[in-house]
Design a protein around this motif. Structure first.
Motif, PDB file in Angstrom:
ATOM      1  N   ALA A   1      17.298 -11.271  -0.296  1.00  0.00           N
ATOM      2  CA  ALA A   1      16.828 -11.849  -1.556  1.00  0.00           C
ATOM      3  C   ALA A   1      16.284 -10.802  -2.510  1.00  0.00           C
ATOM      4  N   ALA A   2      16.297 -11.149  -3.783  1.00  0.00           N
ATOM      5  CA  ALA A   2      15.604 -10.355  -4.796  1.00  0.00           C
ATOM      6  C   ALA A   2      14.107 -10.583  -4.601  1.00  0.00           C
ATOM      7  N   LEU A   3      13.315  -9.565  -4.909  1.00  0.00           N
ATOM      8  CA  LEU A   3      11.870  -9.656  -4.737  1.00  0.00           C
ATOM      9  C   LEU A   3      11.180  -9.397  -6.074  1.00  0.00           C
ATOM     10  N   GLY A   4      10.396 -10.357  -6.507  1.00  0.00           N
ATOM     11  CA  GLY A   4       9.554 -10.196  -7.690  1.00  0.00           C
ATOM     12  C   GLY A   4       8.133  -9.923  -7.230  1.00  0.00           C
ATOM     13  N   ILE A   5       7.507  -8.927  -7.825  1.00  0.00           N
ATOM     14  CA  ILE A   5       6.134  -8.559  -7.468  1.00  0.00           C
ATOM     15  C   ILE A   5       5.298  -8.717  -8.726  1.00  0.00           C
ATOM     16  N   ALA A   6       4.277  -9.592  -8.659  1.00  0.00           N
ATOM     17  CA  ALA A   6       3.509  -9.926  -9.855  1.00  0.00           C
ATOM     18  C   ALA A   6       2.017  -9.721  -9.652  1.00  0.00           C
ATOM     19  N   SER A   7       1.389  -9.148 -10.668  1.00  0.00           N
ATOM     20  CA  SER A   7      -0.058  -9.007 -10.695  1.00  0.00           C
ATOM     21  C   SER A   7      -0.533  -9.426 -12.083  1.00  0.00           C
ATOM     22  N   VAL A   8      -1.582 -10.239 -12.112  1.00  0.00           N
ATOM     23  CA  VAL A   8      -2.089 -10.746 -13.388  1.00  0.00           C
ATOM     24  C   VAL A   8      -3.545 -10.340 -13.543  1.00  0.00           C
TER      25      VAL A   8
ATOM     26  N   THR B   1       9.290  -6.227 -11.303  1.00  0.00           N
ATOM     27  CA  THR B   1       7.829  -6.206 -11.298  1.00  0.00           C
ATOM     28  C   THR B   1       7.276  -6.811 -12.586  1.00  0.00           C
ATOM     29  N   TYR B   2       6.094  -7.406 -12.449  1.00  0.00           N
ATOM     30  CA  TYR B   2       5.406  -8.035 -13.568  1.00  0.00           C
ATOM     31  C   TYR B   2       3.934  -7.649 -13.524  1.00  0.00           C
ATOM     32  N   VAL B   3       3.426  -7.167 -14.625  1.00  0.00           N
ATOM     33  CA  VAL B   3       1.986  -6.977 -14.801  1.00  0.00           C
ATOM     34  C   VAL B   3       1.640  -7.658 -16.115  1.00  0.00           C
TER      35      VAL B   3
END
Length: 143
Positions: free
Chosen positions: A33-40, A85-87
């Motif tokens: 699978a694709a992996l999304g890594i998120a930090s808010v 990735t998401y920040v």
């Protein structure tokens, strides 16, 4: 269990988030699978009485970017082919339950049982509980 193709994991630097990342990494490897890594960055943690020029938020975002980059490196080392990735900054509950999963087209969200801010959990309720209740996709709470 469903064959997940787009797994999103929420990270905040806590031990619980690290365990969530490890579980998401295992599942992404298992399913290819694709992996999304998120930090808010939670803007609510900055007191409205403090007059600042945005530098506190920017420092918090830089720390989050560094953290997410470390997780990305670990995912690459584990052989994950697609990593996004998401920040972000704002309310982590809504961003992690709705906005990022929709943008990433996640079919599974993995989050830690509790995060860094235990006081917020008592006063406002946990982010993972909110994600579980409001997300439109499967959610795995790692303990």
């Amino acid at each position: 269990m469903e064959n997940y193709q787009r797994i999103l994991v929420a990270v905040d630097g806590s031990d619980q988030a690290d365990r969530a990342f490890q579980k998401a990494l295992e599942l992404a490897g298992k399913y290819g699978a694709a992996l999304g890594i998120a930090s808010v960055v939670d803007l609510r943690s900055f007191s409205p009485n403090i007059s600042y020029d945005g530098s506190l938020e920017e420092r918090a975002k830089e720390k989050a970017r560094s953290r997410v980059a470390g997780y990305r490196d670990r995912a690459e080392s584990a052989g994950i082919k697609e990593i996004v990735t998401y920040v972000e900054s704002g309310n982590p509950k809504t961003i992690l339950a709705k906005e990022i999963p929709e943008e990433f087209d996640a079919d599974l969200i993995v989050a830690g049982a509790t995060g860094l801010n235990k006081v917020e959990k008592i006063v406002l309720g946990s982010i993972s509980t909110y994600i579980l209740a409001h997300s439109g996709v499967d959610t795995l709470i790692a303990r």
